[in-house]
Design an enzyme around this catalytic site. Structure first.
Site, PDB file in Angstrom:
ATOM      1  N   SER A  18      50.506  41.969  30.608  1.00  0.00           N
ATOM      2  CA  SER A  18      49.157  42.141  31.108  1.00  0.00           C
ATOM      3  C   SER A  18      48.959  43.088  31.908  1.00  0.00           C
ATOM      4  CB  SER A  18      48.968  40.380  32.033  1.00  0.00           C
ATOM      5  OG  SER A  18      47.568  40.343  31.792  1.00  0.00           O
ATOM      6  N   ASP A  53      39.427  43.111  46.719  1.00  0.00           N
ATOM      7  CA  ASP A  53      37.896  43.187  46.667  1.00  0.00           C
ATOM      8  C   ASP A  53      37.706  44.319  45.908  1.00  0.00           C
ATOM      9  OD1 ASP A  53      36.259  41.414  48.744  1.00  0.00           O
ATOM     10  OD2 ASP A  53      37.029  43.369  49.780  1.00  0.00           O
ATOM     11  N   HIS A  67      49.966  32.698  27.910  1.00  0.00           N
ATOM     12  CA  HIS A  67      49.863  34.536  28.341  1.00  0.00           C
ATOM     13  C   HIS A  67      50.899  34.318  29.946  1.00  0.00           C
ATOM     14  CE1 HIS A  67      47.669  38.220  29.727  1.00  0.00           C
ATOM     15  NE2 HIS A  67      47.713  37.553  30.626  1.00  0.00           N
TER      16      HIS A  67
END
Length: 258
Positions: A85, A177, A236
């Site tokens: 990924s 964040d 996945h």
């Protein structure tokens, strides 16, 4: 930047595993252990993940350069690079930019193209951000509070591995964040004029939306010696869904003479 890593095995091949978004190097532990006779496996925490340092901005090439510098500092020979990924994107960029460091490359369920499947993380990141860490009392409480927004227990537990505590204080070890604000960049693929001519094994999950038919041509343009394999029952998280088959693929790829 000194990346955190865990070393498993003592075989002659040097293998570097790069995990996906919000993962950690240790996630590959069950894959690395049965490879120990063939390889010395380095399970790396990517920047902004696990116990590795954070960056101020997110850029795939910067991430690749950080990992490349770590490889050149820690390992004295070209490595087999295995990336899943986000880790697969970083691995591809590294092989294209610093091919002298990569003996062979395995890319797991990701492609050199924009894929909107990564947008699923928008709601997941939002759920994690909704937790009030100042009033949180336990991981069990965090799991309960997230159940409605993230009903899949496996996904919820995977994400909660990033929640740590010191004393009575709770914090995210992943740079929540920055990663949450960078999902568009994480899901994309900036243009690059390069080619990696080493052997590449491209592994797809048959139940995953991350690799599409239109991705084959751009993959082959950048990696002309690419061979594609699909594990039909895997989603996945290929190495978690089909661990035995994935380990056999790794062993075959490591043992093959090109």
């Amino acid at each position: 930047m000194k990346l955190n890593s865990l070393t498993v095995g003592s075989g002659s091949r040097e293998v570097v595993f790069l995990h996906g978004l919000f993962g950690q190097g240790k996630n590959f532990g069950t894959v690395a252990a049965p490879l120990g006779d063939l390889a010395t496996c380095h399970l790396v925490d990517l920047p902004n993940h696990g116990l590795s340092p954070w960056t101020r901005t997110f850029d795939l090439d910067e991430q690749a350069e950080i990992v490349a510098d770590w490889i050149s500092d820690v390992i004295v020979m070209p490595v087999t690079l295995i990336g899943h990924s986000l880790g697969g994107k970083v691995a591809m960029r590294l092989a294209l930019r610093r091919p002298e460091l990569v003996d062979r490359l395995m890319v797991v369920d990701i492609s050199p193209a924009r894929n909107n499947a990564a947008s699923q993380f928008d709601s997941l990141v939002g759920a994690l951000r909704s937790l009030n860490l100042d009033t949180l009392t336990s991981r069990t409480e965090a799991d309960r509070l997230l159940t409605e927004q993230i009903p899949d227990t496996t996904v919820r537990q995977f994400l909660l591995q990033n929640l740590r505590h010191k004393g009575d204080s709770w914090f995210w070890c992943a740079n929540l964040d920055l990663l949450g604000d960078s999902l568009h960049q994480i899901g994309g693929w900036p243009p690059i004029q390069s080619e990696y001519d080493g052997p590449v094994l491209w592994v797809a999950g048959g139940q995953s939306p991350y690799i599409l038919p239109g991705h084959t041509e751009p993959m082959r343009e950048l990696f002309p010696r690419m061979t594609q394999v699909t594990l039909k029952r895997a989603g996945h998280w290929v190495h978690a869904d089909e661990p035995a088959a994935f380990v056999e693929l790794c062993r075959a790829f490591l043992g093959r003479v090109f």
